[in-house]
Enzyme design. Structure first.
Site, PDB file in Angstrom:
ATOM      1  N   HIS A  61       0.948  -1.249  -0.101  1.00  0.00           N
ATOM      2  CA  HIS A  61       0.036  -0.043   0.146  1.00  0.00           C
ATOM      3  C   HIS A  61       0.789   1.231  -0.162  1.00  0.00           C
ATOM      4  O   HIS A  61       2.087   0.862   0.082  1.00  0.00           O
ATOM      5  CB  HIS A  61      -0.989  -0.095   1.245  1.00  0.00           C
ATOM      6  CG  HIS A  61      -0.396  -0.013   2.603  1.00  0.00           C
ATOM      7  ND1 HIS A  61       0.394  -0.985   3.101  1.00  0.00           N
ATOM      8  CD2 HIS A  61      -0.460   0.953   3.599  1.00  0.00           C
ATOM      9  CE1 HIS A  61       0.923  -0.761   4.229  1.00  0.00           C
ATOM     10  NE2 HIS A  61       0.613   0.529   4.521  1.00  0.00           N
ATOM     11  N   HIS A  63       1.141   3.945   2.421  1.00  0.00           N
ATOM     12  CA  HIS A  63       1.521   4.656   3.428  1.00  0.00           C
ATOM     13  C   HIS A  63       3.085   4.844   3.346  1.00  0.00           C
ATOM     14  O   HIS A  63       3.830   3.949   2.869  1.00  0.00           O
ATOM     15  CB  HIS A  63       1.149   4.082   4.579  1.00  0.00           C
ATOM     16  CG  HIS A  63      -0.530   4.085   4.750  1.00  0.00           C
ATOM     17  ND1 HIS A  63      -1.040   3.348   5.610  1.00  0.00           N
ATOM     18  CD2 HIS A  63      -1.312   4.947   4.113  1.00  0.00           C
ATOM     19  CE1 HIS A  63      -2.424   3.602   5.531  1.00  0.00           C
ATOM     20  NE2 HIS A  63      -2.650   4.613   4.764  1.00  0.00           N
ATOM     21  N   ASP A  65       5.631   4.979   5.291  1.00  0.00           N
ATOM     22  CA  ASP A  65       6.562   4.023   6.047  1.00  0.00           C
ATOM     23  C   ASP A  65       6.951   2.914   4.966  1.00  0.00           C
ATOM     24  O   ASP A  65       7.874   2.138   5.139  1.00  0.00           O
ATOM     25  CB  ASP A  65       6.291   3.639   7.140  1.00  0.00           C
ATOM     26  CG  ASP A  65       4.820   2.813   7.444  1.00  0.00           C
ATOM     27  OD1 ASP A  65       3.793   3.201   6.450  1.00  0.00           O
ATOM     28  OD2 ASP A  65       4.639   1.932   8.119  1.00  0.00           O
ATOM     29  N   HIS A  66       5.815   2.523   4.001  1.00  0.00           N
ATOM     30  CA  HIS A  66       6.204   1.470   3.042  1.00  0.00           C
ATOM     31  C   HIS A  66       6.717   1.811   1.571  1.00  0.00           C
ATOM     32  O   HIS A  66       7.115   1.055   0.827  1.00  0.00           O
ATOM     33  CB  HIS A  66       4.885   0.787   2.793  1.00  0.00           C
ATOM     34  CG  HIS A  66       4.368   0.113   4.125  1.00  0.00           C
ATOM     35  ND1 HIS A  66       4.386  -1.460   4.381  1.00  0.00           N
ATOM     36  CD2 HIS A  66       4.011   0.645   5.246  1.00  0.00           C
ATOM     37  CE1 HIS A  66       3.891  -1.866   5.408  1.00  0.00           C
ATOM     38  NE2 HIS A  66       3.743  -0.550   6.018  1.00  0.00           N
ATOM     39  N   HIS A 140      -6.999  -1.715   4.841  1.00  0.00           N
ATOM     40  CA  HIS A 140      -6.278  -0.982   5.502  1.00  0.00           C
ATOM     41  C   HIS A 140      -6.501   0.394   5.413  1.00  0.00           C
ATOM     42  O   HIS A 140      -5.987   0.999   4.506  1.00  0.00           O
ATOM     43  CB  HIS A 140      -4.599  -1.355   5.224  1.00  0.00           C
ATOM     44  CG  HIS A 140      -3.778  -0.499   6.452  1.00  0.00           C
ATOM     45  ND1 HIS A 140      -3.896  -0.366   7.487  1.00  0.00           N
ATOM     46  CD2 HIS A 140      -2.921   0.435   6.111  1.00  0.00           C
ATOM     47  CE1 HIS A 140      -3.168   0.208   8.166  1.00  0.00           C
ATOM     48  NE2 HIS A 140      -2.446   0.662   7.119  1.00  0.00           N
ATOM     49  N   ASP A 210       0.019  -4.097   6.046  1.00  0.00           N
ATOM     50  CA  ASP A 210      -0.918  -3.703   7.050  1.00  0.00           C
ATOM     51  C   ASP A 210      -2.263  -4.175   6.845  1.00  0.00           C
ATOM     52  O   ASP A 210      -2.773  -3.965   5.661  1.00  0.00           O
ATOM     53  CB  ASP A 210      -0.922  -2.287   7.128  1.00  0.00           C
ATOM     54  CG  ASP A 210       0.700  -1.636   7.659  1.00  0.00           C
ATOM     55  OD1 ASP A 210       1.475  -2.526   7.683  1.00  0.00           O
ATOM     56  OD2 ASP A 210       0.736  -0.428   7.854  1.00  0.00           O
ATOM     57  N   HIS A 268       6.218  -6.019  11.584  1.00  0.00           N
ATOM     58  CA  HIS A 268       5.450  -4.689  11.608  1.00  0.00           C
ATOM     59  C   HIS A 268       5.452  -4.485  13.217  1.00  0.00           C
ATOM     60  O   HIS A 268       4.318  -4.182  13.897  1.00  0.00           O
ATOM     61  CB  HIS A 268       4.002  -4.421  11.092  1.00  0.00           C
ATOM     62  CG  HIS A 268       3.623  -3.228  10.522  1.00  0.00           C
ATOM     63  ND1 HIS A 268       2.821  -2.406  11.263  1.00  0.00           N
ATOM     64  CD2 HIS A 268       4.177  -2.375   9.664  1.00  0.00           C
ATOM     65  CE1 HIS A 268       2.642  -1.054  10.927  1.00  0.00           C
ATOM     66  NE2 HIS A 268       3.338  -1.140   9.907  1.00  0.00           N
TER      67      HIS A 268
END
Length: 300
Positions: A61, A63, A65-66, A140, A210, A268
């Site tokens: 996805h 976000h 942090d990814h 998510h 996530d 995670h």
């Protein structure tokens, strides 16, 4: 066989021990990155994996942090003068984030290396011959999230004792039989069924990033040799997990047990807990659980 190198196993905030999310999967000579958190290029170097033969990135996805490690990785690959195309597979919304991020640094449609963008929809992503990758939607928060199923087919191998008893010599004839084609030796036809064993050796790896729920995911995960999935919270904080769109260790373990998974690997990790707490909660439900640390290597 699938070989996994965990490059980043933290939740949203990195720690001294854990980098932002990234996982390297190697199979049949191909190397695929799942997520690319900030600092992934350095993790590749520290792990010893390096940048060779890295041609695809699968994003769970969008976000930050990814995905924030993508510009740095591309910049380094550009300095190394790579000419290979990097294909980024992600949901359309996630790809839009990546495209705009790269455009903000290098201009619209430009990047330090050749890049192809492949939007995901449920179904097969890659057929590499020796293995396939399928994707499936995951819930998510407000993201267009996907999980990934890596599968290698079960194969039938030649039985040495049968080959010897039928006087099949080493060489091309054995290759023909392994490929399912009959051969003729001294006027006698030998069928593949005469020398092939039962199917075996197929492997299934499922990676889920996530996710706020496991509802509807079991059909994609069932009978996996390994499930890699988040466990950001403990059960005592289940209400907070719901607010932030994440799982508890109990939920991840219960899902693995219900899906007949052989091994569960949790990622995670949140710095609010000790690993021992998370592992104790998960193993009460699913004993064959481990917590991944950065630079762990696992093969299935």
């Amino acid at each position: 066989m699938f070989a996994l190198t965990f490059l980043g196993t933290s939740a949203s905030v990195p720690s001294v021990e854990r980098n932002h999310p990234a996982l390297l999967v190697e199979a049949a000579g191909k190397r695929i990155l799942v997520d690319c958190g900030e600092g992934t290029q350095r993790q590749l170097l520290r792990s010893g994996a390096g940048f060779r033969r890295l041609g695809r990135i699968l994003l769970t996805h969008g976000h930050l942090d990814h995905v924030l490690g993508i510009p740095g990785l591309f910049s380094t690959l550009g300095l190394r003068q790579t000419s290979e195309v990097m294909t980024v597979h992600a949901g359309p919304g996630t790809l839009d984030i990546v495209v705009r991020m790269l455009a903000g640094l290098w201009g619209a449609g430009r990047a330090p290396i050749p890049v192809a963008f492949a939007p995901l929809s449920e179904g097969q992503v890659i057929d590499a011959g020796d293995f396939t990758i399928d994707c499936f939607p995951v819930r998510h928060r407000d993201s267009d999230s996907f999980g990934f199923s890596f599968q290698s087919p079960a194969r039938r191998h030649l039985l040495p004792e049968r080959l010897a008893s039928l006087s099949v010599p080493d060489g091309p004839m054995r290759g023909e039989l392994a490929a399912g084609r009959p051969v003729v030796i001294a006027g006698r036809t030998i069928d593949p069924e005469d020398v092939l064993g039962s199917p075996g050796g197929g492997r299934k790896l499922v990676v889920v990033g996530d996710t706020e729920t496991t509802d509807g995911l079991s059909r994609h995960v069932v009978d996996a040799d390994m499930l890699v999935i988040e466990a950001t919270f403990l059960d005592r904080d289940a209400a907070t997990a719901r607010d932030y769109g994440h799982l508890t260790a109990t939920e991840a373990a219960s899902f693995a047990a219900a899906s007949n998974v052989k091994q569960l690997v949790l990622v995670h990790m949140s710095g609010r807990y000790e690993d021992e707490e998370i592992l104790a909660e998960a193993t009460r439900v699913f004993p064959n659980t481990r917590i991944a640390a950065d630079f762990d290597h696992i093969a299935i």
